[in-house]
Design an enzyme around this catalytic site. Sequence first.
Site, PDB file in Angstrom:
ATOM      1  N   ASP A   1      -2.659  28.681 130.831  1.00  0.00           N
ATOM      2  CA  ASP A   1      -1.512  29.109 130.013  1.00  0.00           C
ATOM      3  C   ASP A   1      -1.863  30.323 129.178  1.00  0.00           C
ATOM      4  O   ASP A   1      -2.889  30.317 128.470  1.00  0.00           O
ATOM      5  CB  ASP A   1      -1.135  27.992 129.033  1.00  0.00           C
ATOM      6  CG  ASP A   1      -0.137  27.015 129.607  1.00  0.00           C
ATOM      7  OD1 ASP A   1       0.493  27.326 130.634  1.00  0.00           O
ATOM      8  OD2 ASP A   1       0.013  25.929 129.011  1.00  0.00           O
TER       9      ASP A   1
ATOM     10  N   GLU B   1      10.480  22.353 133.230  1.00  0.00           N
ATOM     11  CA  GLU B   1      10.180  21.225 132.332  1.00  0.00           C
ATOM     12  C   GLU B   1      11.481  20.703 131.720  1.00  0.00           C
ATOM     13  O   GLU B   1      12.258  21.476 131.146  1.00  0.00           O
ATOM     14  CB  GLU B   1       9.213  21.684 131.219  1.00  0.00           C
ATOM     15  CG  GLU B   1       8.929  20.555 130.227  1.00  0.00           C
ATOM     16  CD  GLU B   1       7.730  20.808 129.307  1.00  0.00           C
ATOM     17  OE1 GLU B   1       7.010  21.810 129.504  1.00  0.00           O
ATOM     18  OE2 GLU B   1       7.519  19.986 128.401  1.00  0.00           O
TER      19      GLU B   1
ATOM     20  N   ASP C   1      -1.748  24.824 127.255  1.00  0.00           N
ATOM     21  CA  ASP C   1      -1.878  24.955 125.796  1.00  0.00           C
ATOM     22  C   ASP C   1      -1.478  23.646 125.110  1.00  0.00           C
ATOM     23  O   ASP C   1      -1.561  23.529 123.882  1.00  0.00           O
ATOM     24  CB  ASP C   1      -1.103  26.164 125.256  1.00  0.00           C
ATOM     25  CG  ASP C   1       0.379  26.116 125.557  1.00  0.00           C
ATOM     26  OD1 ASP C   1       0.841  25.151 126.201  1.00  0.00           O
ATOM     27  OD2 ASP C   1       1.093  27.062 125.147  1.00  0.00           O
ATOM     28  N   SER C   2      -1.117  22.639 125.910  1.00  0.00           N
ATOM     29  CA  SER C   2      -0.961  21.273 125.376  1.00  0.00           C
ATOM     30  C   SER C   2      -2.274  20.811 124.739  1.00  0.00           C
ATOM     31  O   SER C   2      -2.288  19.831 123.995  1.00  0.00           O
ATOM     32  CB  SER C   2      -0.551  20.302 126.490  1.00  0.00           C
ATOM     33  OG  SER C   2      -1.423  20.401 127.599  1.00  0.00           O
TER      34      SER C   2
ATOM     35  N   GLU D   1       5.642  31.278 129.606  1.00  0.00           N
ATOM     36  CA  GLU D   1       6.898  30.581 129.335  1.00  0.00           C
ATOM     37  C   GLU D   1       8.028  31.575 129.099  1.00  0.00           C
ATOM     38  O   GLU D   1       7.897  32.475 128.259  1.00  0.00           O
ATOM     39  CB  GLU D   1       6.757  29.692 128.093  1.00  0.00           C
ATOM     40  CG  GLU D   1       5.767  28.555 128.276  1.00  0.00           C
ATOM     41  CD  GLU D   1       5.699  27.646 127.053  1.00  0.00           C
ATOM     42  OE1 GLU D   1       6.524  27.800 126.130  1.00  0.00           O
ATOM     43  OE2 GLU D   1       4.807  26.775 127.030  1.00  0.00           O
TER      44      GLU D   1
ATOM     45  N   LYS E   1       0.186  31.023 133.656  1.00  0.00           N
ATOM     46  CA  LYS E   1       1.522  30.479 133.376  1.00  0.00           C
ATOM     47  C   LYS E   1       2.044  31.098 132.086  1.00  0.00           C
ATOM     48  O   LYS E   1       1.346  31.099 131.070  1.00  0.00           O
ATOM     49  CB  LYS E   1       1.472  28.956 133.293  1.00  0.00           C
ATOM     50  CG  LYS E   1       2.838  28.337 132.991  1.00  0.00           C
ATOM     51  CD  LYS E   1       2.910  26.880 133.373  1.00  0.00           C
ATOM     52  CE  LYS E   1       2.229  25.922 132.438  1.00  0.00           C
ATOM     53  NZ  LYS E   1       2.744  25.935 131.053  1.00  0.00           N
TER      54      LYS E   1
END
Length: 264
Positions: free
Chosen positions: A84, A181, A45-46, A114, A112
Amino acid sequence: MSNITLHTLAARKAAGEKFAVLTAYDATFAHQVSSAGIEMILVGDSLGMVLQGRDSTLPVSLEEMVYHTEAVARGNQGAMIMADLPFMSYATPEQAMQSGAELMRAGAHILKLEGGRWLCEATSMLAERGVPVCAHMGLTPQTINKLGGYRVQGRTRESALEMIEDARRLEEAGASMLLLECVPTVLAQEITANAGIPVIGIGAGPHTDAQVLVMHDILGITPGRTPRFVKNFLAEGGSIQGAFALYAEQVKNGSFPASEHGFE
Ligand code: KIV
């Protein structure tokens, strides 16, 4: 490269061999990345920041992630595709199942998410239904407003112990991978040594089983200052394909990241 699967990557960890992960968001770059010997593509999602010019990942929608995952799947040459789940698309286990199904239908091989231990229920529900999960811990950009900035996480003894316990519980719940991260090198080393599943690092030092970076960062085209864990591989690699191949080579031979790319 023959198709990379979870088994391939678990075997790499068991053999003490590192693997490389890089973001890509479209078919052409997915083709280049997967042809360069990079085992895993992250549709991160960057993309909200590097493609859309936003100042955080929060505005990225599930529809946008589906669109980019489909494009990457079309260009991919055998890499494993991780996608993501974006902000608030997995706030409950049921929502995680529905959102996750859309990304898997779009071509993802692993999702993925978070977070820490609160993800255990969603992780086991997805895993039991055949959907592999990577739990992203440490600096989790979707919670930037709560974290109060892009800072190294796990620096106090209490927060380090909490992260170690989160990792243990998520693996027990059925996570297939962990991603750390911006955590201190020694903490990432300890979590990696204790984990029976591959651990991917970004700003987590040289001891994780794999490394991930954002493609625009390794090509040196991200505007403004880049974090210390970033390296421009285009300068030495000479071309985009050369940069991807050099990144893969240096991750696998352990020369990237060096100690200066990590945090104490
Ligand atoms: O979205 C992303 O690209 C990521 C990486 C920075 C790990 O989550």
